[in-house]
Design an enzyme around this catalytic site. Sequence first.
Site, short mmCIF file in Angstrom:
data_model
loop_
_atom_site.label_atom_id
_atom_site.label_comp_id
_atom_site.label_asym_id
_atom_site.label_seq_id
_atom_site.Cartn_x
_atom_site.Cartn_y
_atom_site.Cartn_z
CB CYS A 40 -0.91 0.06 1.15
SG CYS A 40 -1.90 1.34 1.58
CG HIS A 41 0.14 4.89 -2.62
ND1 HIS A 41 -0.77 4.42 -3.25
CD2 HIS A 41 1.18 5.32 -3.27
CE1 HIS A 41 -0.53 4.64 -4.53
NE2 HIS A 41 0.74 5.27 -4.53
CB THR A 42 -0.03 3.69 4.31
OG1 THR A 42 -1.35 4.22 3.74
CG2 THR A 42 0.16 4.34 5.51
CG HIS A 62 -1.15 -1.33 6.31
ND1 HIS A 62 -0.04 -0.84 5.49
CD2 HIS A 62 -2.17 -0.55 5.95
CE1 HIS A 62 -0.30 0.09 4.48
NE2 HIS A 62 -1.79 0.19 4.60
CD GLU A 63 -3.99 -3.78 1.05
OE1 GLU A 63 -4.19 -2.36 0.81
OE2 GLU A 63 -3.53 -4.11 -0.17
CB CYS A 92 -12.23 -2.54 21.51
SG CYS A 92 -13.10 -1.33 22.03
CB CYS A 95 -13.59 2.20 22.99
SG CYS A 95 -13.83 2.42 21.30
CB CYS A 98 -16.30 0.07 19.53
SG CYS A 98 -14.68 -0.12 18.82
CB CYS A 106 -11.42 1.45 17.94
SG CYS A 106 -11.02 0.31 19.37
NE ARG A 110 -7.38 6.51 18.56
CZ ARG A 110 -8.42 7.63 18.39
NH1 ARG A 110 -8.47 8.63 18.95
NH2 ARG A 110 -9.56 7.42 17.52
CB CYS A 169 -5.52 -1.21 3.58
SG CYS A 169 -4.99 0.60 3.59
NE ARG A 362 -3.07 -2.51 -2.21
CZ ARG A 362 -2.86 -1.26 -2.24
NH1 ARG A 362 -2.38 -0.41 -2.96
NH2 ARG A 362 -3.52 -0.59 -1.11
ZN LIG Z 1 -3.01 1.03 3.26
ZN LIG Z 2 -13.02 0.27 20.23
#
Ligand SMILES: [Zn+2]
Ligand SMILES: [Zn+2]
Length: 368
Positions: A40-42, A62-63, A92, A95, A98, A106, A110, A169, A362
């Site tokens: 991914c670009h991130t 992360h994907e 979760c 919270c 959520c 969420c 974090r 993602c 992708r």
């Molecule tokens: Zn991403």
């Molecule tokens: Zn949460």
Amino acid sequence: MQVRAAVLEEFGQPLAVKAVELAEPQAGEALVRLEACGVCHTDLYAASGADPTGYTDCVLGHEGAGVVERVGPGVRLVAPGDHVVTLFAPECGECVHCRDPRTNRCTAIRDMQGVGLLPDGTTRFALNGAPLRHFMGTSTFAEYSVVPEIALAKVSPDAPLDACAPFACGLSTGIGAALYTAQVAPGSTCVVFGCGLVGLGAVIGCKLAGAERIVAIDLSEERLEEARRHGATDTRVAADDTVDWIRGETGGFGADYTFEATGNVRVMQQAVEAAREAWGLATMIGVAGKGETLDVVPRLLITGRRVTGSSFGGVKGRSQVPALVDRWLAGEFDAEALVTRRIALDEVNDAFAAMERQEGVRTVITFS
Ligand SMILES: [Zn+2]
Ligand SMILES: [Zn+2]
């Protein structure tokens, strides 16, 4: 255990693919054997050093999509053998956010996730005995990773895992922006700016929502062709007169919904201007560069346009990603066609280069 992983050691340098140590999952965590991971670009943004919140050394990615191997004490959301999609935006379920249907923001983990640590403030990865940080709570450029159970969506075992990866993602971000953030109404006119994976996801989301016209805008004819394949009814090469053209196509009013999926603030401005007077909604999905701002003439808002945005398309990961995967399996859209290249982990740096050349939709790393 020893696992192969792509490690970001120095900003602006190629990732180092090497063996690293991975500890057993602790309370509330699961060990996942990755089958596939989208690039991914991130990841590229973090590796370049341009991301002001970035850090080294860490395992990027992360994907991811894979299979749960083992779980730590107290885990109740997933079990060994479950097919899962990783969630950089966890759920979760408890919270304040959520419990509210309006958002997927969420708050549970974090703070630790933002600095590359698991919720207990430590890492499971190590290199030569020194801690190696996680990335976006997932670190899926690795054969195996340890992930908090609230950051795993359990998906149908019938779904091929390589095509599940984009749901972690880009694809869910685009689809969710249309279905959950904008809540596109049937019969409406939508415009999507940018036809990378996220923009194509928005095209798919508008189609799933029953939009009548879906206009895709991009600089590349090839990407516009891709957008038509996934449901765009009209396409146009981006130009200076894009906003005037959209108004001309909509009786002078503008589109009911616009989506910005390039991250370019000038395009964001066009997305606001192209939204319909009286009720048009412009949804920002692309991530702008550090310090950039979006200029909006207030009169556009006074006359009824609205501007919004979302992260991960407003999708509540554990409860909504599995249903999106089911809709793909039911034939409502084609997630498989979005995976345009499959590579080995060792080729991850080539995938970054191809991404900078805007090749394909992708690239997915496969591990077996
Ligand atoms: Zn991403
Ligand atoms: Zn949460």
